[in-house]
Write an enzyme that holds these catalytic residues in place. Structure first.
Site, PDB file in Angstrom:
ATOM      1  N   HIS A  68      44.697 163.081  87.823  1.00 16.30           N
ATOM      2  CA  HIS A  68      45.496 163.615  88.920  1.00 16.30           C
ATOM      3  C   HIS A  68      46.939 163.854  88.463  1.00 16.30           C
ATOM      4  CE1 HIS A  68      46.885 164.522  92.874  1.00 16.30           C
ATOM      5  NE2 HIS A  68      45.862 163.996  93.510  1.00 16.30           N
ATOM      6  N   GLY A  69      47.371 165.115  88.475  1.00 15.17           N
ATOM      7  CA  GLY A  69      48.765 165.429  88.181  1.00 15.17           C
ATOM      8  C   GLY A  69      49.653 165.097  89.365  1.00 15.17           C
TER       9      GLY A  69
END
Length: 330
Positions: free
Chosen positions: A130-131
């Site tokens: 997850h960025g």
């Protein structure tokens, strides 16, 4: 004012426009040294403009979300008479939004998707890093839909469902909050489902070192075991360079742990090169425990990071990769 302007240019030595403006303001206000104040103001604008831009650009993504929502409402009104005659009235809407977001990804990030062949024809659980924002997943979902006509549902944090106006967008794209039973049911129905085990914590508090923050979470692995589906690891190169957070400031971490809301400021929106890589699927094995499968999945995502991401991430380098003419191997 016309007289003042004429006096600026009619003299023996013509003045510049800035000097003329300074002269007029000084005449009107009666304040001496107006030029010094203007010079200081222009200097502040010059210094602070880049800082303002990096906090304003994330708003473009928010604006795109609400444009998508507006288009869905227009589409709904236009097609409400057709709803009784169609098994899925939102097919055209999904095509429209997929085209919109895929176009944005192509133009702003030169977005590429590699390894689509690793996605099985049937159901599967896509597990990804997850960025700071989920924009890379949105580009993946759009490109997948445009190129293969397949949908990939996704598990989102509960706070997303409380965002004003987002309900129609989440419903159309099959975004679910969980729980485990709903995830298993979605997979057993034959759908692709995506989840980021790190969730909001990984989004806010990981950094350019691309540290995976999954703690001891293994619920996603149990979902794959219960549904008897493979896990497909996924990672997007430079996702941390497009958007970054101020998660390194201790007070934001403490505040998040208390209220569990994403209160950490974002900055960025830089047009860096984004490439999503899909790894080889991890097949279902009836004798594998959830702990073992979770560890194997984490290792697979880590391997994608090590293969495709230069660490520590660098924004300038990620921008320069837009000018590379070759593509990396899948």
């Amino acid at each position: 004012m016309t007289g003042g302007n004429e006096s600026c240019i009619a003299g023996p030595i013509p003045m510049s426009y800035l000097t003329c403006l300074t002269y007029i303001l000084q005449e009107w206000t009666g304040v001496e040294h107006v030029g010094d104040y203007l010079s200081y103001a222009f200097y502040l604008v010059w210094v602070l403009f880049p800082l303002a831009v990096v906090f304003i650009l994330p708003g473009v993504i928010v604006a795109l979300f609400y444009i998508s929502i507006l288009l869905l409402h227009i589409y709904k009104r236009k097609n409400e008479l057709k709803e009784a005659y169609s098994h899925d009235v939102w097919i055209g809407a999904r095509e429209m939004l997929a085209t919109l977001w895929d176009g944005h990804g192509r133009i702003w990030h030169g977005y590429e998707l590699h390894g689509v062949k690793n996605i099985p024809e049937g159901p599967g659980l896509v597990v990804f890093y997850h960025g700071a924002t989920p924009v890379d997943y949105i580009y993946f979902m759009a490109r997948l839909h445009v190129t293969t006509k397949r949908r990939c549902r996704v598990v989102a944090d509960h706070f997303v469902f409380r965002l004003p106006g987002f309900k129609i967008l989440l419903d159309v794209h099959g975004v679910i909050p969980g729980p485990r039973e709903a995830c298993v049911s979605t997979l057993k129905e034959g759908h692709l489902l995506a989840i980021a085990p790190g969730g909001v914590r990984e989004a806010l508090f990981s950094d350019e070192m691309y540290t995976i923050l999954w703690s001891d979470r293994k619920g996603f692995a149990q979902v794959a075991i219960d549904a008897k589906v493979p896990i497909i690891p996924m990672f997007t190169q430079n996702v941390r360079e497009g958007f970054r957070t101020l998660g390194g400031i201790r007070i934001f971490r403490s505040l998040y742990e208390r209220i569990r809301l994403p209160v950490v400021p974002l900055y960025g929106g830089f047009p860096v090169k984004l490439r999503t890589f899909i790894g080889e699927p991890i097949p279902y094995e009836p004798n594998m425990t959830a702990e073992e499968l979770a560890a194997k999945t984490k290792a697979a995502v880590q391997a994608l990071i090590e293969k495709h991401q230069k660490i520590p991430g660098n924004i300038f380098r990620a921008l320069m990769e837009r000018f590379q003419t070759h593509k990396k191997d899948d």
